[in-house]
Design a protein around this motif. Sequence first.
Motif, mmCIF file in Angstrom:
data_model
loop_
_atom_site.group_PDB
_atom_site.id
_atom_site.type_symbol
_atom_site.label_atom_id
_atom_site.label_comp_id
_atom_site.label_asym_id
_atom_site.label_seq_id
_atom_site.Cartn_x
_atom_site.Cartn_y
_atom_site.Cartn_z
ATOM 1 N N UNK A 54 0.831 -1.206 0.000
ATOM 2 C CA UNK A 54 0.000 0.000 0.000
ATOM 3 C C UNK A 54 0.868 1.259 0.000
ATOM 4 N N UNK A 55 1.901 1.236 0.835
ATOM 5 C CA UNK A 55 2.777 2.405 0.949
ATOM 6 C C UNK A 55 3.504 2.673 -0.361
ATOM 7 N N UNK A 56 4.124 1.649 -0.925
ATOM 8 C CA UNK A 56 4.860 1.822 -2.181
ATOM 9 C C UNK A 56 3.929 2.222 -3.320
ATOM 10 N N UNK A 57 2.736 1.616 -3.353
ATOM 11 C CA UNK A 57 1.784 1.949 -4.403
ATOM 12 C C UNK A 57 1.298 3.374 -4.302
ATOM 13 N N UNK A 58 1.053 3.822 -3.090
ATOM 14 C CA UNK A 58 0.561 5.182 -2.878
ATOM 15 C C UNK A 58 1.580 6.212 -3.355
ATOM 16 N N UNK A 59 2.830 6.076 -2.908
ATOM 17 C CA UNK A 59 3.836 7.093 -3.237
ATOM 18 C C UNK A 59 4.333 6.987 -4.669
ATOM 19 N N UNK A 60 4.356 5.782 -5.227
ATOM 20 C CA UNK A 60 4.782 5.652 -6.627
ATOM 21 C C UNK A 60 3.777 6.306 -7.573
ATOM 22 N N UNK A 61 2.522 6.437 -7.124
ATOM 23 C CA UNK A 61 1.522 7.127 -7.942
ATOM 24 C C UNK A 61 1.701 8.642 -7.894
ATOM 25 N N UNK A 62 2.450 9.128 -6.910
ATOM 26 C CA UNK A 62 2.651 10.561 -6.742
ATOM 27 C C UNK A 62 3.988 11.046 -7.285
#
Length: 211
Positions: free
Chosen positions: A21-29
């Motif tokens: 969740x963390x990696x997915x969230x920030x990689x989208x930003x």
Amino acid sequence: PEFQAIETDKDTLKKGIFLGLTNGYYSALTNREVVIDKNRGWLSEIELLCDIIDNPKFIVTIRDMRDILASWEMVQRRNTLNPKPISPQLLTIEGRLQHYTSGAEVIGSNFNRIRDALDRGHRSKLHFVKYEDLLKHPQATLDGIYKFLSLPPFVHDFNNIRSHVIEDDTPYKLGNLHSINPILQPYKSKWQEVLGEYGKKYYVNWDEIIG
């Protein structure tokens, strides 16, 4: 039930989910290697972050509590077109100060988060940045942040400050909370002018708290 029946360590599974969740969230930003997430709630979740992220670090910005309260009071006064809660406590400066600093409100709750993180033994993970130091010694203060983050220092132009982040202040029902001056200006305390005698009782010795 199907997931609960899987023969695996559930804590390991949860950590993997949180990390995804963390990696997915920030990689989208962003695609940058270092992310600084401005969220006051993280101090309550240090143990969780330590479980899923390698060596998380926390930059804690602090300021004379009386000036924080004066700034918040002025924000409330400027937002005349937004509805305010109807409460007898909010009809006076003294009552509003008590309200702002209560454990359920933005200033009181975040002050408690800082103290609790220190009480839980996380001092080494926290880097405190005083607002007053940032204005008096901006480059040295930022150098301290870079050192804490193990990043190379960067020379800033304090006469050409630009914001690259746009924040939506509507969840706070207030506007213009994150406007930034393009030029660094000297610090002038305003709490006495705004709060009067009521502000005196809210002095906080940050050096004593930080240790």
